[in-house]
Design a protein around this motif. Structure first.
Motif, PDB file in Angstrom:
ATOM      1  N   TYR A 159       8.190-117.791  10.046  1.00  0.00           N
ATOM      2  CA  TYR A 159       9.610-117.988   9.765  1.00  0.00           C
ATOM      3  C   TYR A 159      10.070-119.267  10.463  1.00  0.00           C
ATOM      4  O   TYR A 159       9.562-119.633  11.526  1.00  0.00           O
ATOM      5  CB  TYR A 159      10.456-116.820  10.281  1.00  0.00           C
ATOM      6  CG  TYR A 159      10.373-115.570   9.440  1.00  0.00           C
ATOM      7  CD1 TYR A 159       9.319-114.672   9.600  1.00  0.00           C
ATOM      8  CD2 TYR A 159      11.350-115.274   8.496  1.00  0.00           C
ATOM      9  CE1 TYR A 159       9.245-113.517   8.829  1.00  0.00           C
ATOM     10  CE2 TYR A 159      11.284-114.115   7.724  1.00  0.00           C
ATOM     11  CZ  TYR A 159      10.221-113.253   7.899  1.00  0.00           C
ATOM     12  OH  TYR A 159      10.147-112.114   7.137  1.00  0.00           O
ATOM     13  N   LEU A 173      20.578-109.442  15.093  1.00  0.00           N
ATOM     14  CA  LEU A 173      20.217-109.829  13.736  1.00  0.00           C
ATOM     15  C   LEU A 173      19.850-108.602  12.915  1.00  0.00           C
ATOM     16  O   LEU A 173      19.162-107.699  13.390  1.00  0.00           O
ATOM     17  CB  LEU A 173      19.017-110.789  13.757  1.00  0.00           C
ATOM     18  CG  LEU A 173      19.278-112.189  14.310  1.00  0.00           C
ATOM     19  CD1 LEU A 173      17.975-112.883  14.633  1.00  0.00           C
ATOM     20  CD2 LEU A 173      20.075-113.017  13.320  1.00  0.00           C
ATOM     21  N   PHE A 200      17.036-112.211   6.549  1.00  0.00           N
ATOM     22  CA  PHE A 200      17.898-112.020   7.711  1.00  0.00           C
ATOM     23  C   PHE A 200      19.336-112.409   7.417  1.00  0.00           C
ATOM     24  O   PHE A 200      19.612-113.344   6.662  1.00  0.00           O
ATOM     25  CB  PHE A 200      17.395-112.858   8.889  1.00  0.00           C
ATOM     26  CG  PHE A 200      16.169-112.300   9.553  1.00  0.00           C
ATOM     27  CD1 PHE A 200      14.907-112.562   9.048  1.00  0.00           C
ATOM     28  CD2 PHE A 200      16.283-111.493  10.676  1.00  0.00           C
ATOM     29  CE1 PHE A 200      13.771-112.038   9.654  1.00  0.00           C
ATOM     30  CE2 PHE A 200      15.154-110.971  11.290  1.00  0.00           C
ATOM     31  CZ  PHE A 200      13.904-111.236  10.771  1.00  0.00           C
ATOM     32  N   GLY A 201      20.237-111.687   8.068  1.00  0.00           N
ATOM     33  CA  GLY A 201      21.628-112.083   8.064  1.00  0.00           C
ATOM     34  C   GLY A 201      21.887-113.140   9.119  1.00  0.00           C
ATOM     35  O   GLY A 201      20.998-113.470   9.902  1.00  0.00           O
ATOM     36  N   PRO A 202      23.116-113.669   9.177  1.00  0.00           N
ATOM     37  CA  PRO A 202      23.446-114.749  10.107  1.00  0.00           C
ATOM     38  C   PRO A 202      23.569-114.295  11.556  1.00  0.00           C
ATOM     39  O   PRO A 202      23.613-115.121  12.457  1.00  0.00           O
ATOM     40  CB  PRO A 202      24.787-115.263   9.585  1.00  0.00           C
ATOM     41  CG  PRO A 202      25.374-114.102   8.868  1.00  0.00           C
ATOM     42  CD  PRO A 202      24.231-113.343   8.283  1.00  0.00           C
ATOM     43  N   ALA A 224      19.970-117.883  11.153  1.00  0.00           N
ATOM     44  CA  ALA A 224      19.031-116.774  10.982  1.00  0.00           C
ATOM     45  C   ALA A 224      17.643-117.306  10.614  1.00  0.00           C
ATOM     46  O   ALA A 224      17.516-118.375  10.027  1.00  0.00           O
ATOM     47  CB  ALA A 224      19.530-115.837   9.885  1.00  0.00           C
ATOM     48  N   GLN A 234      11.168-110.132   4.884  1.00  0.00           N
ATOM     49  CA  GLN A 234      12.440-109.758   5.478  1.00  0.00           C
ATOM     50  C   GLN A 234      13.439-110.897   5.279  1.00  0.00           C
ATOM     51  O   GLN A 234      13.137-112.052   5.556  1.00  0.00           O
ATOM     52  CB  GLN A 234      12.275-109.495   6.978  1.00  0.00           C
ATOM     53  CG  GLN A 234      11.458-108.257   7.293  1.00  0.00           C
ATOM     54  CD  GLN A 234      11.230-108.113   8.781  1.00  0.00           C
ATOM     55  OE1 GLN A 234      10.646-108.979   9.404  1.00  0.00           O
ATOM     56  NE2 GLN A 234      11.691-107.010   9.345  1.00  0.00           N
TER      57      GLN A 234
END
Lengths: 117, 112
Positions: B35, A91, A108-110, B42, A106
């Protein structure tokens, strides 16, 4: 683009081969992070880039792992002589500079799902 | 290290309330993040706490007690789509790094 993008989305490789994983951060984000996530595990920090400063490589598990960030934007994570234990989701995340003591979320990308056979 | 501890798995019923705890040990605390991560996707940001107290955002709230090294994420009116992993991340700047460290995550299963 609007978010962090990564390529390829999936990569299957043979043990001993080299792989390159790419990350395009959000425009304007000077901080870029690489993490690794194995099945059922948390996010393991690998490397961090902030602007023109020297990268923080403290999380790289071995010298087979390296990363670069060209022009302060796109980053490439390279794994040489891949091993089966390298199989994981890689990631990438980007943020505004995290040293201002604020939120600096942050994004995040996939991820890239790497499978080493 | 930050020694971040979260329960591995929790289950709850649709419409109910669930509290996910996170404990940590730091010498230079500088913020705690929650998160959400759905399977195969993600992580996405939910909340940030740096001062003691409760932060409310719709159905989700996050609480922090710095003296106890403790936080929780409270999810109200649970929906099936809330089934996901919830990651607690702590920023410890005692070593000069602002990089958050993530816990292993709590897998929440919401059933009808």
């Amino acid at each position: 683009g609007a978010g962090v993008s990564q390529s390829p989305s999936n990569k299957v490789t043979e043990k001993g081969k080299d792989v390159e994983l790419r990350c395009d951060p959000i425009s304007g984000h000077t901080a870029l992070y690489w993490y690794r996530q194995s099945l059922g595990q948390g996010l393991e920090f690998l490397i961090y880039f902030q602007g023109n400063s020297a990268p923080d490589k403290s999380g790289l598990p071995s010298d087979r792992f390296s990363a670069e960030r060209t022009g302060g934007s796109v980053s490439t994570l390279t794994i040489q002589r891949t091993q089966q234990e390298d199989s994981a989701v890689y990631l990438c995340a980007s943020s505004l500079p995290p040293d201002r003591g604020g939120q600096e979320t942050q994004y995040f990308g996939p991820g890239t799902r790497l499978l080493v056979l | 290290g930050q020694n971040i501890d979260q329960p591995t798995e929790m289950t709850a019923t649709e419409g109910a309330i669930v509290q996910i705890n996170c404990t940590y040990q730091t010498s230079g605390f500088n913020g705690l993040f929650w998160y959400q991560q759905h399977a195969g996707e993600a992580p996405t940001f939910l909340s940030y706490n740096v001062l003691d107290g409760l932060e409310e955002k719709g159905r989700f709230s996050s609480f922090l007690s710095r003296s106890k090294g403790y936080s929780y994420l409270l999810l109200k009116e649970l929906q099936m789509k809330d089934s996901a992993s919830y990651l607690c991340a702590v920023r410890d700047v005692s070593g000069g790094s602002y990089i958050p460290t993530f816990g292993r995550g709590t897998s929440l299963i919401v059933h009808p």
